[in-house]
Scaffold this active site. Structure first.
Site, PDB file in Angstrom:
ATOM      1  N   SER A  25       0.848  -1.193   0.000  1.00 39.75           N
ATOM      2  CA  SER A  25       0.000   0.000   0.000  1.00 39.75           C
ATOM      3  C   SER A  25       0.878   1.236   0.000  1.00 39.75           C
ATOM      4  O   SER A  25       2.095   1.150  -0.032  1.00 39.75           O
ATOM      5  CB  SER A  25      -0.894   0.035   1.237  1.00 39.75           C
ATOM      6  OG  SER A  25      -0.092   0.044   2.409  1.00 39.75           O
ATOM      7  N   THR A  57      -0.752   0.992  -6.755  1.00 33.09           N
ATOM      8  CA  THR A  57      -0.999   0.415  -5.439  1.00 33.09           C
ATOM      9  C   THR A  57      -2.319   0.997  -4.938  1.00 33.09           C
ATOM     10  O   THR A  57      -3.148   1.413  -5.736  1.00 33.09           O
ATOM     11  CB  THR A  57       0.187   0.661  -4.470  1.00 33.09           C
ATOM     12  OG1 THR A  57      -0.016  -0.082  -3.267  1.00 33.09           O
ATOM     13  CG2 THR A  57       0.399   2.132  -4.162  1.00 33.09           C
ATOM     14  N   TYR A  58      -2.534   0.990  -3.640  1.00 31.27           N
ATOM     15  CA  TYR A  58      -3.751   1.582  -3.081  1.00 31.27           C
ATOM     16  C   TYR A  58      -3.379   2.435  -1.879  1.00 31.27           C
ATOM     17  O   TYR A  58      -2.335   2.247  -1.258  1.00 31.27           O
ATOM     18  CB  TYR A  58      -4.784   0.510  -2.711  1.00 31.27           C
ATOM     19  CG  TYR A  58      -4.294  -0.505  -1.702  1.00 31.27           C
ATOM     20  CD1 TYR A  58      -4.503  -0.328  -0.340  1.00 31.27           C
ATOM     21  CD2 TYR A  58      -3.609  -1.641  -2.119  1.00 31.27           C
ATOM     22  CE1 TYR A  58      -4.041  -1.251   0.580  1.00 31.27           C
ATOM     23  CE2 TYR A  58      -3.147  -2.569  -1.214  1.00 31.27           C
ATOM     24  CZ  TYR A  58      -3.368  -2.373   0.131  1.00 31.27           C
ATOM     25  OH  TYR A  58      -2.903  -3.288   1.040  1.00 31.27           O
TER      26      TYR A  58
END
Length: 126
Positions: A25, A57-58
């Site tokens: 993340s 990504t997040y």
């Protein structure tokens, strides 16, 4: 018809942490998430200004007021502490939504000081 548009951007933020042994993340200062409209767990694109890497990504919420940009997990191979990155989120918009569409962009100064916010990029001159 739908268009994929820039929803939000953090421009030239400095990576403060790169943690390989962490669930993947990118932790972003919670205040910046709120100001930019990027949601926790939303997919983001990260463009590393210093080495040219681009990856997906997040976002996860970092401590508010921390000025944190922590690139975690496998993404930590793509950015190191001190690298300048551009973080973008995109969204699909209908023709009706595009009538009033404006992205939210936060511009960072050295030390991850928020220098300004904007909803338009000036025309690039030749």
């Amino acid at each position: 018809m739908h268009a994929i548009m820039l929803k939000a951007k953090l421009h030239r933020a400095e990576v403060t942490h790169a943690v390989l042994d962490y669930e993947g993340s990118c932790a972003i200062d919670g205040e910046w998430l709120d100001l930019s409209g990027i949601r926790e767990y939303e997919q983001i694109q990260i463009y590393n200004v210093d080495n040219g890497e681009r990856f997906t990504t997040y976002a996860i919420r970092g401590e508010e007021g921390s000025r944190m940009i922590s690139v975690n997990g496998a993404a930590a191979h793509k950015a190191k502490v001190g690298d300048r990155v551009i973080i973008c989120a995109y969204a699909h918009y209908s023709e009706a939504e595009l009538v009033n569409f404006k992205p939210r962009m936060l511009y960072m100064a050295p030390g991850n000081e928020l220098s300004r916010a904007s909803n338009a990029i000036p025309v690039q001159l030749a």
